[in-house]
Design a protein around this motif. Structure first.
Motif, PDB file in Angstrom:
ATOM      1  N   LEU A   1      -8.843   4.524  -2.954  1.00 55.80           N
ATOM      2  CA  LEU A   1      -8.518   3.796  -1.632  1.00 55.80           C
ATOM      3  C   LEU A   1      -7.838   2.589  -1.830  1.00 55.80           C
ATOM      4  N   GLU A   2      -7.618   1.866  -2.890  1.00 61.88           N
ATOM      5  CA  GLU A   2      -6.839   0.719  -2.830  1.00 61.88           C
ATOM      6  C   GLU A   2      -6.792   0.183  -4.281  1.00 61.88           C
TER       7      GLU A   2
ATOM      8  N   GLU B   1      -3.956   7.376   6.974  1.00 57.97           N
ATOM      9  CA  GLU B   1      -4.779   7.699   5.642  1.00 57.97           C
ATOM     10  C   GLU B   1      -5.939   8.602   6.408  1.00 57.97           C
ATOM     11  N   GLU B   2      -6.123   9.534   5.818  1.00 56.65           N
ATOM     12  CA  GLU B   2      -7.309  10.395   5.960  1.00 56.65           C
ATOM     13  C   GLU B   2      -8.701   9.533   5.752  1.00 56.65           C
TER      14      GLU B   2
ATOM     15  N   LYS C   1       0.846  -1.104   0.050  1.00 59.90           N
ATOM     16  CA  LYS C   1      -0.019  -0.010  -0.255  1.00 59.90           C
ATOM     17  C   LYS C   1       0.932   1.136   0.017  1.00 59.90           C
TER      18      LYS C   1
ATOM     19  N   PRO D   1      -6.727   9.595  -0.844  1.00 61.79           N
ATOM     20  CA  PRO D   1      -6.698  10.362   0.516  1.00 61.79           C
ATOM     21  C   PRO D   1      -5.650  10.868   0.831  1.00 61.79           C
TER      22      PRO D   1
ATOM     23  N   ILE E   1     -10.059   1.275  10.942  1.00 63.09           N
ATOM     24  CA  ILE E   1     -10.533   2.637  11.027  1.00 63.09           C
ATOM     25  C   ILE E   1     -10.641   2.932  12.627  1.00 63.09           C
TER      26      ILE E   1
ATOM     27  N   LEU F   1     -12.393   8.869   4.697  1.00 59.21           N
ATOM     28  CA  LEU F   1     -13.220   9.532   3.494  1.00 59.21           C
ATOM     29  C   LEU F   1     -14.642   8.852   3.838  1.00 59.21           C
TER      30      LEU F   1
HETATM   31  P1  AMP Z   1      -8.650  -1.296   1.465  1.00 55.80           P
HETATM   32  O1  AMP Z   1      -8.336  -2.495   1.564  1.00 55.80           O
HETATM   33  O2  AMP Z   1      -7.712  -0.144   1.294  1.00 55.80           O
HETATM   34  O3  AMP Z   1      -9.615  -0.873   0.307  1.00 55.80           O
HETATM   35  O4  AMP Z   1      -9.631  -1.005   2.814  1.00 55.80           O
HETATM   36  C1  AMP Z   1     -10.804  -2.031   2.957  1.00 55.80           C
HETATM   37  C2  AMP Z   1     -12.124  -1.042   3.270  1.00 55.80           C
HETATM   38  O5  AMP Z   1     -11.548   0.048   4.221  1.00 55.80           O
HETATM   39  C3  AMP Z   1     -12.432  -0.298   2.288  1.00 55.80           C
HETATM   40  O6  AMP Z   1     -13.323  -0.999   1.297  1.00 55.80           O
HETATM   41  C4  AMP Z   1     -13.251   0.878   2.757  1.00 55.80           C
HETATM   42  O7  AMP Z   1     -14.722   0.496   3.188  1.00 55.80           O
HETATM   43  C5  AMP Z   1     -12.519   1.200   4.143  1.00 55.80           C
HETATM   44  N1  AMP Z   1     -11.679   2.193   3.789  1.00 55.80           N
HETATM   45  C6  AMP Z   1     -10.393   2.048   3.520  1.00 55.80           C
HETATM   46  N2  AMP Z   1      -9.596   3.177   3.431  1.00 55.80           N
HETATM   47  C7  AMP Z   1     -10.645   4.344   3.733  1.00 55.80           C
HETATM   48  C8  AMP Z   1     -10.726   5.685   3.944  1.00 55.80           C
HETATM   49  N3  AMP Z   1      -9.724   6.254   3.672  1.00 55.80           N
HETATM   50  N4  AMP Z   1     -11.826   6.375   4.282  1.00 55.80           N
HETATM   51  C9  AMP Z   1     -12.674   5.450   4.746  1.00 55.80           C
HETATM   52  N5  AMP Z   1     -12.865   4.164   4.661  1.00 55.80           N
HETATM   53  C10 AMP Z   1     -11.752   3.441   4.016  1.00 55.80           C
END
Ligand code: AMP
Length: 425
Positions: free
Chosen positions: A282-283, A185-186, A103, A118, A155, A188
């Motif tokens: 986000l990813e 990370e911020e 990441k 973010p 979170i 969102l």
């Molecule tokens: P990721 O593996 O980074 O996609 O994170 C898994 C889940 O966490 C995402 O599908 C979002 O629901 C939540 N998430 C990740 N990053 C954020 C963010 N910066 N703000 C809010 N929710 C997030």
């Protein structure tokens, strides 16, 4: 043509089902596969964590084309090893898969190329995190750098909790293995969209969008899972927004990777948050999503093999993918206790009746065919998938088919796509 599919989940069953529809495909081998894939392919046990064993297996089978389903073999460089031996493979190299496997790499890449994401800090010690936290407002998102099977994102309601989570990641208390980097990370708010594209390293072709439901309980509550359901409709992204995401997120990512000398071929899965300041990444995932793939592929009208081969051969710009209008949903049936511990080896019944419901495909995930009987073999057991002209019809079909299926302790969320259904009314 002989096609090998590496993997054993619902995603791989959906891939095998779509590949089997190609008139050019005469033989499908799945390794290790599952109970459903065994009905349309020859399944052979294989430990995908063992790259040398995977290479030996491919050398013995000599498939004309190999599709790598899960992220683990990609992260171990199975594509590099197979390509070096002259095999045609669908999937990114180990270096290109870093968009998913680190990441920290992905965030810095996004920033280098001006792609919306973010605000963040990549930290390599608790002290660095504590310093970085000063400029973040709660809630704060803390992420493990490496692959974490959906468990690496926390979170945090306060800086104190964020600091504790970070300690847990660096010490190994949270994920088993200690992390060397953590991303802060911020947080969102917005709707999440999975925007998947195929790429041959230069050209990008989007698939239809999808939205998944990660939490185990209805109303998006309870612990995170691999995904309990997903839906895909035309109306979830209007053409202008879809085009914006293609031009400002997917294409710059593929261009950026090529410019940096690590061309990305395969599926680029952009996990986006649709915020007031526009879509934000986000990813990334470097492979098809599960269960997104199930809902996406039942909408595909053109030949999947044409597109996958074009990716591997660098001629994706010559291929047009055609999609059925309307909607598709996939509702996951899971074992009692999942995502915690659960029993396996329980008989599954009712699949023939479920398959009779128009527009329905039941994709297997954790199932095994043992002595002529189909048994549960995992947390997520089946993905009941339905396509229809409208979302409400697709949901009615999926839940009707689900009603036919039984195994002890079977659980499914009854509210898949309900928010979208409410918004459409
Ligand atoms: P990721 O593996 O980074 O996609 O994170 C898994 C889940 O966490 C995402 O599908 C979002 O629901 C939540 N998430 C990740 N990053 C954020 C963010 N910066 N703000 C809010 N929710 C997030």
């Amino acid at each position: 043509m002989k096609v090998l599919i590496l993997g054993s989940g619902g995603r791989e069953h959906a891939l095998a089902w779509a590949v089997a529809r190609s008139p050019r495909v005469t033989q499908i081998v799945c390794a290790p596969g599952n109970g459903g894939m065994a009905q349309i392919a020859r399944c052979v046990p294989l430990n995908l964590k063992d790259v040398a064993a995977t290479v030996r297996f491919v050398e013995a089978e000599r498939p004309d084309f190999t599709i790598v389903g899960p992220e683990l073999p990609l992260s171990l460089g199975v594509v590099d090893e197979l390509q070096a031996r002259g095999f045609r493979v669908f999937g990114p190299t180990r270096a290109a898969a870093m968009l998913e496997t680190s990441k920290g790499f992905a965030k810095r890449f996004l920033q280098r190329h001006g792609i919306p994401t973010p605000n963040y800090a990549v930290c390599s010690s608790v002290a660095e995190v504590v310093k970085a936290l000063e400029i973040f407002h709660s809630p704060i998102v803390v992420k493990a750098d490496g692959l974490a099977a959906g468990k690496g994102v926390i979170i945090c309601p306060s800086r104190t909790v964020a600091a504790e989570a970070t300690e847990g990641l660096f010490s190994g208390a949270l994920l088993g293995e200690p992390e060397r980097q953590v991303v802060v990370e911020e947080f969102l708010e917005g709707e999440e969209i999975s925007f998947l594209c195929l790429s041959d390293g230069k050209y990008v072709t989007p698939l239809v969008p999808a939205q998944d439901h990660k939490r185990i309980c209805e109303g998006d509550t309870g612990p995170n899972t691999g995904g309990m359901g997903v839906y895909s409709t035309d109306s979830m992204l209007n053409p202008a927004m879809s085009d914006w995401i293609l031009r400002h997120i997917a294409e710059p990512t593929i261009r950026g990777m090529a410019e940096e000398g690590v061309p990305f071929t395969g599926v680029l899965y952009c996990g986006l948050m649709m915020t007031a300041r526009g879509p934000q990444v986000l990813e990334f995932n470097a492979r098809f999503g599960d269960p997104e793939t199930q809902a996406i592929l039942v909408r595909l009208e053109s030949d999947l093999m044409d597109a996958l081969e074009a990716c591997a051969d660098g001629r994706l710009s010559q291929i047009e993918m055609r999609w059925s209008p309307g909607a598709a949903v996939c509702v996951v049936a899971s074992s009692a206790g999942y995502p915690g511990s659960y029993k396996t080896g329980l008989p599954i019944t009712g699949l023939s009746a479920a398959a009779q419901v128009p527009g329905v495909q039941v994709f297997h995930a954790g199932t095994a065919q043992v002595g002529g009987q189909l048994l549960t073999a995992g947390g997520r057991v089946l993905g009941v998938t339905a396509a229809a002209d409208s979302l409400s019809q697709a949901l009615a079909r999926a839940y009707q088919a689900m009603g036919e299926i039984q195994f002890e302790g079977m659980y499914c969320r009854r509210d898949i796509a309900h928010r979208a259904l409410g918004a459409a009314k």
